[in-house]
Design a protein around this motif. Structure first.
Motif, PDB file in Angstrom:
ATOM      1  N   ARG A 135      85.943  19.094 -77.166  1.00  0.00           N
ATOM      2  CA  ARG A 135      87.621  18.633 -76.591  1.00  0.00           C
ATOM      3  C   ARG A 135      88.098  17.920 -77.827  1.00  0.00           C
ATOM      4  O   ARG A 135      89.272  17.806 -77.839  1.00  0.00           O
ATOM      5  CB  ARG A 135      86.891  17.559 -75.510  1.00  0.00           C
ATOM      6  CG  ARG A 135      88.145  16.960 -74.892  1.00  0.00           C
ATOM      7  CD  ARG A 135      87.903  16.241 -73.420  1.00  0.00           C
ATOM      8  NE  ARG A 135      89.015  15.707 -72.692  1.00  0.00           N
ATOM      9  CZ  ARG A 135      89.453  14.589 -73.076  1.00  0.00           C
ATOM     10  NH1 ARG A 135      88.554  13.784 -73.640  1.00  0.00           N
ATOM     11  NH2 ARG A 135      90.487  13.975 -72.091  1.00  0.00           N
ATOM     12  N   SER A 136      87.232  16.965 -78.499  1.00  0.00           N
ATOM     13  CA  SER A 136      87.930  16.217 -79.549  1.00  0.00           C
ATOM     14  C   SER A 136      88.583  17.148 -80.761  1.00  0.00           C
ATOM     15  O   SER A 136      89.717  16.835 -81.302  1.00  0.00           O
ATOM     16  CB  SER A 136      86.945  15.337 -80.043  1.00  0.00           C
ATOM     17  OG  SER A 136      87.615  14.575 -81.322  1.00  0.00           O
ATOM     18  N   PHE A 137      87.945  18.314 -80.903  1.00  0.00           N
ATOM     19  CA  PHE A 137      88.396  19.365 -81.905  1.00  0.00           C
ATOM     20  C   PHE A 137      89.523  19.853 -81.460  1.00  0.00           C
ATOM     21  O   PHE A 137      90.605  20.037 -82.185  1.00  0.00           O
ATOM     22  CB  PHE A 137      87.387  20.356 -81.936  1.00  0.00           C
ATOM     23  CG  PHE A 137      87.883  21.504 -83.088  1.00  0.00           C
ATOM     24  CD1 PHE A 137      87.700  21.311 -84.498  1.00  0.00           C
ATOM     25  CD2 PHE A 137      88.146  22.671 -82.589  1.00  0.00           C
ATOM     26  CE1 PHE A 137      88.150  22.451 -85.255  1.00  0.00           C
ATOM     27  CE2 PHE A 137      88.604  23.723 -83.492  1.00  0.00           C
ATOM     28  CZ  PHE A 137      88.579  23.394 -84.644  1.00  0.00           C
ATOM     29  N   ALA A 139     101.246  10.267 -79.741  1.00  0.00           N
ATOM     30  CA  ALA A 139     101.515  10.152 -78.348  1.00  0.00           C
ATOM     31  C   ALA A 139     100.548  11.337 -77.705  1.00  0.00           C
ATOM     32  O   ALA A 139     100.115  11.092 -76.436  1.00  0.00           O
ATOM     33  CB  ALA A 139     103.019  10.198 -78.080  1.00  0.00           C
ATOM     34  N   LEU A 140     100.962  12.661 -78.109  1.00  0.00           N
ATOM     35  CA  LEU A 140     100.346  13.965 -77.645  1.00  0.00           C
ATOM     36  C   LEU A 140      98.860  13.500 -77.551  1.00  0.00           C
ATOM     37  O   LEU A 140      98.109  13.934 -76.389  1.00  0.00           O
ATOM     38  CB  LEU A 140     100.775  15.139 -78.204  1.00  0.00           C
ATOM     39  CG  LEU A 140     100.045  16.329 -77.740  1.00  0.00           C
ATOM     40  CD1 LEU A 140     100.397  16.660 -76.356  1.00  0.00           C
ATOM     41  CD2 LEU A 140     100.566  17.320 -78.613  1.00  0.00           C
ATOM     42  N   LYS A 141      98.350  13.242 -78.505  1.00  0.00           N
ATOM     43  CA  LYS A 141      96.973  12.876 -78.572  1.00  0.00           C
ATOM     44  C   LYS A 141      96.243  11.857 -77.778  1.00  0.00           C
ATOM     45  O   LYS A 141      95.415  12.288 -76.921  1.00  0.00           O
ATOM     46  CB  LYS A 141      96.432  12.507 -80.006  1.00  0.00           C
ATOM     47  CG  LYS A 141      94.888  12.312 -80.413  1.00  0.00           C
ATOM     48  CD  LYS A 141      94.669  11.860 -81.926  1.00  0.00           C
ATOM     49  CE  LYS A 141      93.111  11.741 -82.104  1.00  0.00           C
ATOM     50  NZ  LYS A 141      92.738  11.468 -83.356  1.00  0.00           N
ATOM     51  N   ARG A 142      97.077  10.780 -77.548  1.00  0.00           N
ATOM     52  CA  ARG A 142      96.601   9.880 -76.430  1.00  0.00           C
ATOM     53  C   ARG A 142      96.757  10.464 -74.861  1.00  0.00           C
ATOM     54  O   ARG A 142      95.804  10.181 -74.220  1.00  0.00           O
ATOM     55  CB  ARG A 142      97.423   8.707 -76.565  1.00  0.00           C
ATOM     56  CG  ARG A 142      97.117   7.920 -77.743  1.00  0.00           C
ATOM     57  CD  ARG A 142      97.850   6.434 -77.431  1.00  0.00           C
ATOM     58  NE  ARG A 142      99.047   6.533 -77.307  1.00  0.00           N
ATOM     59  CZ  ARG A 142     100.104   6.546 -78.700  1.00  0.00           C
ATOM     60  NH1 ARG A 142      99.642   6.427 -79.932  1.00  0.00           N
ATOM     61  NH2 ARG A 142     101.504   6.582 -78.255  1.00  0.00           N
ATOM     62  N   SER A 143      97.765  11.268 -74.974  1.00  0.00           N
ATOM     63  CA  SER A 143      97.718  11.873 -73.391  1.00  0.00           C
ATOM     64  C   SER A 143      96.603  12.809 -73.236  1.00  0.00           C
ATOM     65  O   SER A 143      96.205  12.742 -72.093  1.00  0.00           O
ATOM     66  CB  SER A 143      99.231  12.425 -73.420  1.00  0.00           C
ATOM     67  OG  SER A 143     100.349  11.666 -73.684  1.00  0.00           O
ATOM     68  N   LEU A 144      96.393  13.542 -74.135  1.00  0.00           N
ATOM     69  CA  LEU A 144      95.455  14.581 -73.919  1.00  0.00           C
ATOM     70  C   LEU A 144      94.216  14.043 -73.805  1.00  0.00           C
ATOM     71  O   LEU A 144      93.109  14.185 -72.921  1.00  0.00           O
ATOM     72  CB  LEU A 144      95.152  15.443 -75.181  1.00  0.00           C
ATOM     73  CG  LEU A 144      96.487  16.568 -75.394  1.00  0.00           C
ATOM     74  CD1 LEU A 144      96.438  17.387 -76.684  1.00  0.00           C
ATOM     75  CD2 LEU A 144      96.545  17.375 -73.986  1.00  0.00           C
TER      76      LEU A 144
END
Length: 403
Positions: A129-131, A393-398
């Motif tokens: 998931r992190s990848f 922002a996209l990273k935090r949302s995901l």
């Protein structure tokens, strides 16, 4: 096109006590190691993280060189729309340099070697998931911005280049336009489709079960063999999944990362050598053509092999630490600009060349230099205005969403 190594999780000793004297996991109550006499020196708990590996700034510089190679090819090493922008064939604009610019297309193969190195680095010790989140937040914001920007510019009445339909432009936002047979907004997006397929293969075969040296070696060996079989089978589905003509470059980059971890790893060196041998063959097969009056350029097989070899050698020198002295901070910025520059330089470069050369009457050299500079400035604006703002922002949302 990618991220530095992540800091390792903090470590703790099974023989330590925490500040309030509670036993650490793994120490049984009554264990003699917990008994403290009056002369016992208590060791404070280890709270620091292991230092992150230093950023390989020379790799950032090599990425920029590869991007400039591709740009030189698009501006002066081929025919097509760029000749329309110049008003004549770019061969006439650069009578001598066009022969050198024609080799710039091999910057893509160098990109793939770098990508293999970086993806193995960034995927090591990271859950699936992190990848996925790291790849999505890295690639998508600048890509979406580039698709929208090029679509808008090409829709202007003063721009004499064909714009894709609104429906096709929307499909381009998915990065799946290539397999769907949809017109591309960005000419270079075919390489992103190859990158995406590589990410999926690496994620499913290596990251999902857990990255280990043995698993990475088996992945490289199996992919190499499967790609060779796919090439001989001439099966479109296998070609689409296994990418025989590009697999050696990704695999070679993975092997070079294993070399970076242990330069005495003979399995890793074997992966690199086999990948180079097969990769140069595919490069010559795809890019060499017999010289003739109708041929734009006359790339020699020796020249193609030389450029591919130099790409492998450059990444190997970085992997071995030979270029660690190249630690200039500006290279980090240069590396950050590479991806947005790569996305926008071709199509918007046509517009720039047309305006500067035919519109303002600037010389070929001045037009080329100003176009490159303008695309780098635009890349900086996309990096600062889009990647820096929307990527996190996209990273935090995901990360907040359940996957």
């Amino acid at each position: 096109m990618n991220s530095p190594a992540k800091t390792a999780p903090p470590t703790s000793s099974s023989q330590e006590t925490n500040p309030i004297g509670a036993p650490r996991p793994g120490i049984r109550p009554g264990d003699p190691s917990r008994r403290a006499g009056p002369d016992t020196v208590r060791v404070p708990p280890r709270t620091t993280r292991r230092a992150a590996a230093p950023r390989l700034r020379a790799l950032d510089g090599l990425r920029l060189i590869a991007a400039l190679m591709v740009a030189a090819y698009h501006y002066g090493g081929r025919d097509g729309e760029i000749s329309q922008a110049w008003g004549t064939s770019s061969k006439q604009q650069f009578p001598t340099l066009h022969e050198w610019f024609a080799y710039g297309c091999l910057g893509v193969q160098i990109f793939f070697v770098i990508s293999g190195f970086v993806i193995c680095l960034s995927g090591w010790g990271r859950p699936l998931r992190s990848f996925f989140i790291s790849r999505a937040s890295r690639l998508l914001p600048a890509y979406w911005a580039a698709v929208i920007l090029v679509t808008v510019v090409f829709a202007l009445p003063t721009v004499a280049y064909k714009a894709v339909s609104p429906s096709d432009a929307l499909v381009n936002l998915t990065m799946l336009q290539q397999p769907l047979g949809v017109d591309r907004v960005l000419g270079v997006c075919w390489t992103l489709w190859a990158e995406v397929r590589f990410y999926v293969l690496f994620a499913l075969c290596v990251v999902l079960p857990g990255v280990t040296r043995r698993r990475v070696i088996m992945f490289c060996a199996c992919w190499t063999l499967a790609a060779v079989i796919a090439r001989s089978a001439n099966e479109p589905l296998l070609d689409a999944v296994l990418m025989p003509e590009y697999a050696p470059f990704f695999i070679g980059g993975i092997g070079l990362y294993l070399v970076h971890r242990d330069r005495r790893d003979m399995y890793a060196w074997g992966i690199v050598m086999v990948s180079w041998l097969i990769g140069q063959h595919y490069a010559v097969q795809e890019l060499w053509h017999a010289p003739g009056p109708d041929a734009f350029s006359s790339r020699t097989s020796y020249g193609i092999v030389l450029v591919v070899t130099l790409g492998f050698v450059a990444v190997a020198a970085i992997a071995l630490g030979w270029l660690n002295r190249i630690d200039w901070s500006w290279l980090t910025v240069a590396g950050a600009l590479t991806y947005p520059f790569y996305l926008v330089h071709e199509h918007l470069g046509w517009v720039s060349v047309d305006v500067l050369h035919q519109g303002l009457g600037l010389s070929s050299g001045a037009t080329l230099g100003l176009t490159l500079l303008g695309m780098l400035v635009l890349a900086w604006a996309l990096h600062r205005g889009v990647e820096v703002r929307l990527g996190p922002a996209l990273k935090r949302s995901l990360e907040r969403s359940r996957g």
